[in-house]
Design a protein around this motif. Structure first.
Motif, PDB file in Angstrom:
ATOM      1  N   PHE A 127     -14.690   2.227   6.388  1.00 49.39           N
ATOM      2  CA  PHE A 127     -13.357   2.247   6.491  1.00 49.39           C
ATOM      3  C   PHE A 127     -12.652   2.850   5.687  1.00 49.39           C
ATOM      4  O   PHE A 127     -12.822   3.203   4.581  1.00 49.39           O
ATOM      5  N   THR A 128     -11.528   3.489   5.838  1.00 48.97           N
ATOM      6  CA  THR A 128     -10.230   3.608   5.081  1.00 48.97           C
ATOM      7  C   THR A 128      -9.200   2.496   5.127  1.00 48.97           C
ATOM      8  O   THR A 128      -9.300   1.523   5.963  1.00 48.97           O
ATOM      9  N   VAL A 129      -8.270   2.545   3.987  1.00 45.49           N
ATOM     10  CA  VAL A 129      -7.347   1.503   4.045  1.00 45.49           C
ATOM     11  C   VAL A 129      -6.495   1.442   5.578  1.00 45.49           C
ATOM     12  O   VAL A 129      -6.265   0.469   6.017  1.00 45.49           O
ATOM     13  N   ARG A 130      -6.403   2.393   6.043  1.00 42.99           N
ATOM     14  CA  ARG A 130      -5.654   2.638   7.166  1.00 42.99           C
ATOM     15  C   ARG A 130      -6.136   1.833   8.369  1.00 42.99           C
ATOM     16  O   ARG A 130      -5.971   1.113   9.177  1.00 42.99           O
ATOM     17  N   ARG A 131      -7.608   2.315   8.527  1.00 48.69           N
ATOM     18  CA  ARG A 131      -8.593   1.743   9.641  1.00 48.69           C
ATOM     19  C   ARG A 131      -8.818   0.338   9.239  1.00 48.69           C
ATOM     20  O   ARG A 131      -8.886  -0.257  10.183  1.00 48.69           O
ATOM     21  N   PHE A 132      -8.923  -0.093   8.205  1.00 48.83           N
ATOM     22  CA  PHE A 132      -9.253  -1.411   7.894  1.00 48.83           C
ATOM     23  C   PHE A 132      -7.991  -2.291   8.226  1.00 48.83           C
ATOM     24  O   PHE A 132      -8.412  -3.252   8.586  1.00 48.83           O
ATOM     25  N   VAL A 143       0.992  -1.282   0.187  1.00 47.70           N
ATOM     26  CA  VAL A 143       0.019  -0.112  -0.093  1.00 47.70           C
ATOM     27  C   VAL A 143       1.176   1.320  -0.201  1.00 47.70           C
ATOM     28  O   VAL A 143       1.868   1.223   0.798  1.00 47.70           O
ATOM     29  N   THR A 144       0.487   2.169  -0.901  1.00 49.99           N
ATOM     30  CA  THR A 144       1.365   3.474  -1.066  1.00 49.99           C
ATOM     31  C   THR A 144       0.923   4.508  -0.188  1.00 49.99           C
ATOM     32  O   THR A 144      -0.265   4.192   0.280  1.00 49.99           O
ATOM     33  N   PRO A 145       1.522   5.530   0.282  1.00 53.31           N
ATOM     34  CA  PRO A 145       1.102   6.638   1.125  1.00 53.31           C
ATOM     35  C   PRO A 145      -0.311   7.200   0.873  1.00 53.31           C
ATOM     36  O   PRO A 145      -1.032   7.398   1.664  1.00 53.31           O
ATOM     37  N   ALA A 146      -0.649   7.185  -0.459  1.00 51.52           N
ATOM     38  CA  ALA A 146      -1.816   7.865  -1.203  1.00 51.52           C
ATOM     39  C   ALA A 146      -2.846   7.015  -0.833  1.00 51.52           C
ATOM     40  O   ALA A 146      -4.002   7.426  -0.862  1.00 51.52           O
ATOM     41  N   GLN A 147      -2.571   5.750  -0.736  1.00 52.63           N
ATOM     42  CA  GLN A 147      -3.645   4.851  -0.839  1.00 52.63           C
ATOM     43  C   GLN A 147      -4.140   4.353   0.538  1.00 52.63           C
ATOM     44  O   GLN A 147      -5.408   3.959   0.651  1.00 52.63           O
ATOM     45  N   TRP A 148      -3.709   4.799   1.722  1.00 49.94           N
ATOM     46  CA  TRP A 148      -3.950   4.593   2.907  1.00 49.94           C
ATOM     47  C   TRP A 148      -5.483   5.074   3.319  1.00 49.94           C
ATOM     48  O   TRP A 148      -6.138   4.874   4.149  1.00 49.94           O
ATOM     49  N   ALA A 149      -5.682   6.237   2.648  1.00 50.69           N
ATOM     50  CA  ALA A 149      -7.043   7.065   3.023  1.00 50.69           C
ATOM     51  C   ALA A 149      -8.196   6.617   1.891  1.00 50.69           C
ATOM     52  O   ALA A 149      -9.349   6.968   2.040  1.00 50.69           O
ATOM     53  N   ARG A 150      -7.857   5.570   0.917  1.00 48.82           N
ATOM     54  CA  ARG A 150      -9.150   5.038   0.356  1.00 48.82           C
ATOM     55  C   ARG A 150     -10.110   4.718   1.006  1.00 48.82           C
ATOM     56  O   ARG A 150      -9.621   3.785   2.040  1.00 48.82           O
ATOM     57  N   PRO A 151     -11.350   4.734   0.816  1.00 46.37           N
ATOM     58  CA  PRO A 151     -12.653   4.240   1.453  1.00 46.37           C
ATOM     59  C   PRO A 151     -12.962   2.918   0.983  1.00 46.37           C
ATOM     60  O   PRO A 151     -12.810   2.677  -0.193  1.00 46.37           O
ATOM     61  N   GLY A 152     -13.684   2.368   1.803  1.00 52.51           N
ATOM     62  CA  GLY A 152     -14.674   0.986   1.335  1.00 52.51           C
ATOM     63  C   GLY A 152     -15.584   0.862   2.559  1.00 52.51           C
ATOM     64  O   GLY A 152     -15.439   1.376   3.656  1.00 52.51           O
ATOM     65  N   ARG A 153     -16.617   0.100   2.371  1.00 55.72           N
ATOM     66  CA  ARG A 153     -17.637  -0.149   3.558  1.00 55.72           C
ATOM     67  C   ARG A 153     -17.900  -1.725   3.268  1.00 55.72           C
ATOM     68  O   ARG A 153     -18.290  -2.251   2.397  1.00 55.72           O
TER      69      ARG A 153
END
Length: 179
Positions: free
Chosen positions: A152-157, A135-145
């Motif tokens: 979730f964001t990738v970070r929280r996921f 996962v790249t730094p810019a991808q950690w904020a991508r959402p999903g549910r």
């Protein structure tokens, strides 16, 4: 091997561990980019647990045995790796529902071979760790549910996923009877 008994499905909302950690298992949320390394660190514990003479025994009729927990963790790695891929490839995807309790029954976790599960868990954990490592730094904020609307964001996921693995390590290594 003890007789198989149905397990009451889990309905607890575990999303609180993302921010607060888990007093029950001692999980402390850390940097999401450490997920791969922390996941890999659980594999030797699983291998050891699955060589114990009691690996196929339930501590109580309605509490999973170590091999059942290991099957669940193996499958959790696979399912969450797929969900991670969705989050990275699509805009705000909704994850397909996964009934982990039905999977445990349908895939007969109770009767699976501890040695085979140990190898499968290690392979799934490595693939999932590598996916989180990529996962790249810019991808950690991508959402999903999830289908229930939990966002979730990738970070929280990553934190949510890692807690599941760590919690089940706790379930199979603590000296008292697991929940």
């Amino acid at each position: 091997m003890a007789e198989w008994a149905a397990i009451t499905p889990e309905d607890r909302d575990w999303t609180g561990v993302i921010d607060d950690g888990c007093a029950e298992c001692g999980f402390v949320p850390q940097r999401a980019d450490a997920t791969g390394g922390r996941l890999r660190a659980t594999v030797p514990v699983w291998r050891d647990v699955l060589t114990r003479p009691d690996a196929t025994r339930r501590p109580a009729p309605t509490v999973w045995s170590p091999v059942e927990y290991a099957c669940h963790v193996r499958d959790t790695c696979r399912i969450f790796r797929g969900r991670l891929a969705l989050m990275l490839d699509e805009d705000d995807p909704v994850f397909p529902n996964w009934d982990q309790d039905a999977t445990a029954v349908e895939d007969d976790y109770f009767h699976q071979s501890p040695a085979r599960v140990a190898g499968e868990l290690a392979a799934q954990a490595e693939s999932t760790a590598a996916a989180f490592d990529a996962v790249t730094p810019a991808q950690w904020a991508r959402p999903g549910r999830r289908s229930n609307g939990s966002v979730f964001t990738v970070r929280r996921f990553a934190v949510y996923f890692l807690h599941d693995v760590v919690h089940h390590v706790h379930d199979v290594t603590r000296p008292t009877t697991p929940r």
